[in-house]
Design a protein around this motif. Sequence first.
Motif, short mmCIF file in Angstrom:
data_model
loop_
_atom_site.label_atom_id
_atom_site.label_comp_id
_atom_site.label_asym_id
_atom_site.label_seq_id
_atom_site.Cartn_x
_atom_site.Cartn_y
_atom_site.Cartn_z
N ARG A 59 -2.92 -6.15 -6.78
CA ARG A 59 -1.33 -5.23 -7.04
C ARG A 59 -2.06 -4.17 -6.30
O ARG A 59 -0.99 -3.55 -5.65
N ALA A 100 4.14 -7.99 -9.02
CA ALA A 100 3.68 -6.49 -8.77
C ALA A 100 4.50 -5.54 -8.03
O ALA A 100 4.91 -5.09 -8.17
N ALA A 113 -2.81 -0.36 -10.91
CA ALA A 113 -3.19 -1.08 -9.78
C ALA A 113 -5.17 -0.80 -9.37
O ALA A 113 -5.50 -0.81 -8.45
#
Length: 131
Positions: A59, A100, A113
Motif C-alpha cells: 500500500r 490500493a 498505508a
Amino acid sequence: MTSLSETLFREFRRLSPKVTGGLLRMRQEAYCDGAVPAKHKLLTAMAISIAIRCEPCIRAYVRMAREKGVTQEELIEFLEVAITMQGCPGEEWALKAYAAYKESIGPETTSDAAGCCDHQTPTDTDEEEAP
C-alpha cells in the motif's frame, strides 16, 4: 492529526536513532530520481513487497509511486512481473496492490498505508535527533 503508528514511530525513533534513522535516510536516497526514475524504483519495491507478501509495504509503495506520477499502464506491467514470478499467490497479492491503486485514484483517497514502509522521509526533528 497524528496516527498511533506515527506516534509510536517517533517514540521508537528517539529510542533507536541509529537504526531507524539509517532506514529513513536509506529510503530517502534509494527512492529519488537518478539514472532510474524514482517511480520505477518504487514500482520495483512494490513488486518485491508482493513477493514477500507485506501488505503495508504494498500500500505504501503504490501510494508513493502514484505521488511520483506512475500511470495505470506502468503499474499493471509491474504487477504482471510480480504475478509471473509468483504464480497464483502473486496474483492474489497483486490484486491487493491494484486495489490500493484504485483507492488512490478514487474520489475518497485515503492513506491507511501506515506500516513498515510508510515512514519514508525523515522530518526536521528526526534529523536533529540522529547522531
